[in-house]
Enzyme design. Structure first.
Site, PDB file in Angstrom:
ATOM      1  N   PHE A   8       0.837  -1.196   0.000  1.00  0.00           N
ATOM      2  CA  PHE A   8       0.000   0.000   0.000  1.00  0.00           C
ATOM      3  C   PHE A   8       0.871   1.245   0.000  1.00  0.00           C
ATOM      4  O   PHE A   8       1.931   1.267   0.631  1.00  0.00           O
ATOM      5  CB  PHE A   8      -0.884   0.037   1.259  1.00  0.00           C
ATOM      6  CG  PHE A   8      -1.934  -1.021   1.316  1.00  0.00           C
ATOM      7  CD1 PHE A   8      -3.227  -0.780   0.867  1.00  0.00           C
ATOM      8  CD2 PHE A   8      -1.643  -2.278   1.834  1.00  0.00           C
ATOM      9  CE1 PHE A   8      -4.204  -1.775   0.927  1.00  0.00           C
ATOM     10  CE2 PHE A   8      -2.613  -3.276   1.899  1.00  0.00           C
ATOM     11  CZ  PHE A   8      -3.900  -3.020   1.448  1.00  0.00           C
ATOM     12  N   ASP A   9       0.398   2.278  -0.684  1.00  0.00           N
ATOM     13  CA  ASP A   9       0.920   3.617  -0.465  1.00  0.00           C
ATOM     14  C   ASP A   9       0.456   4.022   0.943  1.00  0.00           C
ATOM     15  O   ASP A   9      -0.457   3.410   1.502  1.00  0.00           O
ATOM     16  CB  ASP A   9       0.348   4.555  -1.543  1.00  0.00           C
ATOM     17  CG  ASP A   9       0.676   6.009  -1.282  1.00  0.00           C
ATOM     18  OD1 ASP A   9       1.858   6.318  -1.029  1.00  0.00           O
ATOM     19  OD2 ASP A   9      -0.253   6.837  -1.315  1.00  0.00           O
ATOM     20  N   ALA A  10       1.069   5.061   1.507  1.00  0.00           N
ATOM     21  CA  ALA A  10       0.681   5.486   2.866  1.00  0.00           C
ATOM     22  C   ALA A  10      -0.322   6.647   2.842  1.00  0.00           C
ATOM     23  O   ALA A  10      -1.485   6.491   3.210  1.00  0.00           O
ATOM     24  CB  ALA A  10       1.922   5.866   3.670  1.00  0.00           C
ATOM     25  N   LYS A 150       8.937   6.389  -5.887  1.00  0.00           N
ATOM     26  CA  LYS A 150       7.952   5.965  -6.878  1.00  0.00           C
ATOM     27  C   LYS A 150       7.739   7.115  -7.857  1.00  0.00           C
ATOM     28  O   LYS A 150       7.707   8.262  -7.418  1.00  0.00           O
ATOM     29  CB  LYS A 150       6.611   5.641  -6.191  1.00  0.00           C
ATOM     30  CG  LYS A 150       6.644   4.459  -5.245  1.00  0.00           C
ATOM     31  CD  LYS A 150       5.299   4.254  -4.527  1.00  0.00           C
ATOM     32  CE  LYS A 150       4.956   5.419  -3.623  1.00  0.00           C
ATOM     33  NZ  LYS A 150       3.704   5.223  -2.866  1.00  0.00           N
TER      34      LYS A 150
END
Length: 224
Positions: A8-10, A150
């Protein structure tokens, strides 16, 4: 479960990231009234810096320094001190998105969970601990530590190495940013899920495997 690892991204994927509220709290602690116009001016500097950072044109330290340079000069302090105070404030107001904890709990024993974030190191452990999400997340991959952000495939390569190089077909990347999270995941060759709560139109060039409006919707897909 189709996946062994879900990354997951945060920010705005698992955690609320209300920068305006965080800045207001930080400046309030310094006796400064920080209003919406101040925030708009801050964002004129901050937003292009994040694009440069994600493109690899500047470092994390350069981003941290430049975004607070104006206010540091105005208040007679350093950008480093303001950046630290800002991350402290963001830690104090942290909360998870609706459905995040339920999703994490549902994955226990079925898939492992990691985070890949372009956010800064100082904030991650605090938020995970304060929200109780640390019990679910096995690995946190932070661009500041890896030296690549990213959507660079290098950070995804690093993430998979950290977790023992699982088969890419068994890995899913979930994020709210179509460019850094989804394009990055696609370029690396893993499946992607775009968290798109506001129903923004996708581009023809970037095609996520799934698009969901909420984490609850993702939960339903994963357990279908």
């Amino acid at each position: 479960m189709k996946y062994d690892w879900i990354f997951f991204d945060a920010d705005e994927t698992l955690f609320h990231f209300d920068a305006f509220k965080g800045l207001q709290l930080m400046f309030e602690r310094k006796g400064v009234d920080f209003n919406e116009q101040d925030f708009a001016t801050y964002q004129e500097v901050n937003k292009p810096l994040w694009v440069d950072y994600q493109n690899g044109d500047i470092t994390a330290d350069q981003l941290k320094h430049t975004r607070f340079e104006f206010w540091a000069n105005k208040l007679g302090t350093t950008p480093a001190e303001l950046n630290s105070a800002f991350l402290d404030a963001m830690g104090d107001i942290c909360s998870v998105l609706p459905g995040a904890k339920e999703l994490m709990a549902s994955l226990v024993g079925k898939a492992q969970v990691g985070i890949i974030t372009n956010g800064f190191t100082d904030l991650q452990a605090i938020r995970l601990a304060r929200t109780g999400m640390d019990q679910y997340v096995k690995h946190v991959i932070i661009s500041e530590q890896v030296g690549m952000a990213k959507p660079d495939v290098a950070i995804f390569e690093h993430a998979l190495e950290r977790v023992g190089n699982p088969c890419k077909t068994r890995v899913l990347m979930v994020g709210d940013n179509l460019h850094s999270d989804i394009l990055g995941g696609l370029n690396f060759g893993i499946e992607t899920c775009w968290l798109n709560p506001h129903g923004v139109n996708a581009t023809d060039e970037i095609k996520p495997h799934y698009t969901v409006r909420s984490l609850s919707e993702l939960n339903d897909i994963l357990h279908a």
